[in-house]
Scaffold this active site. Structure first.
Site, PDB file in Angstrom:
ATOM      1  N   HIS A  52       0.806  -1.225   0.000  1.00  0.00           N
ATOM      2  CA  HIS A  52       0.000   0.000   0.000  1.00  0.00           C
ATOM      3  C   HIS A  52       0.845   1.284   0.000  1.00  0.00           C
ATOM      4  CE1 HIS A  52      -3.438  -2.502   0.265  1.00  0.00           C
ATOM      5  NE2 HIS A  52      -3.464  -2.699   1.573  1.00  0.00           N
TER       6      HIS A  52
ATOM      7  N   HIS B 264      -9.998   1.649   0.316  1.00  0.00           N
ATOM      8  CA  HIS B 264      -9.841   0.509   1.216  1.00  0.00           C
ATOM      9  C   HIS B 264     -10.891   0.487   2.336  1.00  0.00           C
ATOM     10  CE1 HIS B 264      -7.727  -2.627   3.408  1.00  0.00           C
ATOM     11  NE2 HIS B 264      -6.744  -2.641   2.529  1.00  0.00           N
TER      12      HIS B 264
ATOM     13  N   GLU C  64     -11.495  -4.233  -2.976  1.00  0.00           N
ATOM     14  CA  GLU C  64     -10.626  -3.173  -3.485  1.00  0.00           C
ATOM     15  C   GLU C  64     -10.427  -3.339  -4.987  1.00  0.00           C
ATOM     16  OE1 GLU C  64      -7.015  -3.521  -0.852  1.00  0.00           O
ATOM     17  OE2 GLU C  64      -8.428  -4.832   0.159  1.00  0.00           O
TER      18      GLU C  64
END
Ligand code: GLA
Length: 397
Positions: free
Chosen positions: A149, A223, A360
């Site tokens: 991420h 997210h 996602e």
């Protein structure tokens, strides 16, 4: 009657029955006038409130988008975090269907990516390294050997510039962030814009756009952890999920894709609506690696950048349904496997494993190291553009 419906009827009548046009037009004008009066009375709105300060004193604000049907979405300028999505159940009872915190300190110190914009590269890059145009780039390894991420300080931990977008039958926010050349090891100054739009059809849309001044890689996602029965109401194991995908990307022990495989005959086959809890404890090696579902599905969709239905989530108890459409080729389905009872959320309840799930939309994890996956390279002069729509409704509508 809605304005666009009225226009549609007018144009249809006008072409089918030319002689009736003046009558149809007058009717439509009257209809549009009534509608304008109604939407003015119930128009969506944007509220802004203080949401505390970062440790360095930077003020954080929460914006709440509310539509004419009383659906609302809360967003803060830190990480572009979605703090709440409030939607009605089949009896009209409104509840928040995403996990989150009440205060900025929790978001800063212990957020497991609740509601964030994940980037510059959402999900993992193996061994925190990739090669682009013959040059190797080293990223921050923040998840075992891998980069997750966007690294140690990803897009989820920065302040975004927010512009309010008031509108007629929708309200929105445009969030902007410039990721400097070299940030977290990525090349190129990257200018990112993420637009959140809530319309009066209870659709929450996210549009992502970015440009760069050096070739780079990019993969942006949102997210949110959903629980359609309500934030803090227990696990999502009874939700039924459908994923429009014949294939998924199995992973190794550090959750890096090893290739593409068929879902046929595996616990990853969600082509028909399936209760999430049905197979989550199967002794399947893939489920053990993820401690549950934490995988990318290869969406069955045309390769044309159109919005295509990716997933549908239903909660029988409240009747709430969420459909997700996207321009992206993949979707990461994650069952909140790392929630371990150490966090207390915005409903005042502690979160345990499986209390929320993420869907996602994205390019596939570790694409920069898989030349056979759809490319995540962005070059100067190009514009990165993707969109995802979350449509909320109930089994009564
Ligand atoms: C993604 C990853 C998971 C986990 C969550 C956040 O879904 O694939 O492994 O990192 O984000 O905790």
């Amino acid at each position: 009657m809605r304005k666009d419906d009225a226009e549609y009827v007018v144009s249809q009548r006008a072409s089918w029955h030319g002689v009736r046009r003046p009558v149809a037009l007058m009717g439509a004008i009257a209809c549009a006038a009534i509608l304008m009066a109604t939407t003015t009375a119930n128009a969506g709105n944007i509220e802004k409130r203080d949401f505390g300060k970062l440790p360095d004193g930077t003020p954080v604000f929460e914006y709440t988008l509310t539509n004419a049907k009383n659906m609302s979405v809360g967003v803060i300028n830190y990480g572009g975090i979605i703090t709440s999505i409030k939607v009605p159940d089949r009896d009209g009872k409104i509840d928040n269907v995403v996990l989150g915190f009440r205060d900025i300190d929790s978001y800063v110190s212990k957020n497991p990516y609740f509601g964030v914009i994940a980037g510059r590269y959402a999900n993992r890059i193996a061994n925190a390294k990739f090669t682009l145009d013959g040059k190797e780039y080293t990223l921050a390894a923040n998840n075992g050997p891998n980069s997750l991420h966007g690294g140690v300080k990803g897009f989820d931990k920065h302040i975004w510039q927010v512009k309010e977008l008031p509108g007629g039958d929708s309200v929105g926010l445009e969030l902007a962030y410039r990721s400097p050349d070299g940030e977290e090891g990525y090349p190129g100054n990257l200018d990112v814009k993420v637009t959140y739009t809530l319309n009066d059809k209870n659709e929450f849309r996210i549009d992502y756009a970015a440009t760069t001044d050096k070739a780079t890689v990019i993969n942006l996602t949102s997210h949110s952890y959903f629980n359609l029965a309500g934030n803090g109401s227990g696990t999502v194991l009874d939700h039924k999920l459908t994923i429009n995908a014949d294939k998924y990307t199995p992973v190794n022990a550090t959750s890096i894709p090893t290739g593409i495989a068929s879902v046929e005959g595996t616990p990853f086959d969600f082509r028909q609506p399936t209760r999430i809890g049905d197979r989550i404890r199967d002794g399947d090696e893939q489920l053990i690696y993820g401690r549950g579902y934490d995988h990318n599905w290869v969406l069955s969709r045309p390769n044309d950048g159109s919005l295509a239905l990716a997933a549908r989530l239903e909660d029988a108890k409240t009747g709430r349904i969420l459909e997700i459409s996207t321009t992206e080729p993949g979707i990461q389905f994650y069952t909140g496997n790392f929630l371990d009872g150490t966090l207390v959320g915005s409903a005042g309840k502690m979160y345990r494993q499986g209390d929320g799930l993420c869907l996602e939309t994205q390019h596939f994890p570790d694409s920069p190291n898989h030349p056979d996956f759809p490319s995540t390279v962005l070059k100067p002069g190009e514009t990165y553009k993707t969109s995802t729509v979350h449509r909320f409704f109930t089994d009564k509508i």
